[in-house]
Design a protein around this motif. Sequence first.
Motif, short mmCIF file in Angstrom:
data_model
loop_
_atom_site.label_atom_id
_atom_site.label_comp_id
_atom_site.label_asym_id
_atom_site.label_seq_id
_atom_site.Cartn_x
_atom_site.Cartn_y
_atom_site.Cartn_z
N ALA A 39 5.46 11.54 2.46
CA ALA A 39 5.47 12.67 3.90
C ALA A 39 5.86 11.84 4.84
O ALA A 39 6.22 11.91 5.54
N LEU A 40 6.60 10.67 4.84
CA LEU A 40 7.33 9.92 5.24
C LEU A 40 8.90 10.31 5.84
O LEU A 40 9.70 11.40 6.78
N TRP A 46 3.57 9.02 -2.93
CA TRP A 46 3.18 9.80 -2.02
C TRP A 46 3.82 10.06 -0.01
O TRP A 46 3.91 10.59 0.28
N HIS A 47 3.09 8.25 0.25
CA HIS A 47 3.63 8.03 1.71
C HIS A 47 5.01 8.04 2.19
O HIS A 47 5.19 8.50 2.88
N LEU A 48 5.86 7.74 1.31
CA LEU A 48 7.35 7.98 1.17
C LEU A 48 7.88 9.06 1.44
O LEU A 48 8.21 9.57 2.09
N GLY A 84 1.04 -1.13 0.02
CA GLY A 84 -0.11 -0.01 0.24
C GLY A 84 0.66 1.65 -0.03
O GLY A 84 0.34 2.57 0.28
N LEU A 85 2.43 1.40 0.28
CA LEU A 85 2.74 2.02 -0.03
C LEU A 85 3.25 2.53 -1.24
O LEU A 85 3.83 1.94 -1.88
N THR A 86 2.50 4.48 -1.58
CA THR A 86 3.26 4.72 -2.70
C THR A 86 4.07 5.87 -2.06
O THR A 86 4.85 6.02 -1.09
#
Length: 82
Positions: free
Chosen positions: A11-12, A7-9, A3-5
């Motif tokens: 933001a992290l 955008w998630h990375l 589920g990691l895209t």
Amino acid sequence: MAGLTGWHLLALVVIVLLLFGAAKLPALAKSMGQSARVFKGEMKAMREEDAPAGQADSTEAPKNGGSTASDSGTVAGPDRVS
């Protein structure tokens, strides 16, 4: 992790930058690398200790040239100086 895209990375990474600051990131990465090296070395040592005793004995050479104290008829002990 499916589920990691991107955008998630992103933001992290932003959160990590806000928490630690850009100046502290190289030191943090260095300490993590050193910790990983120590962990890897300890795991290797544990694997070597867990090897069967027969394998470890056959690969080691005698430390005192092949003779032991019992071969020469003397008893090994600390040197005493008077």
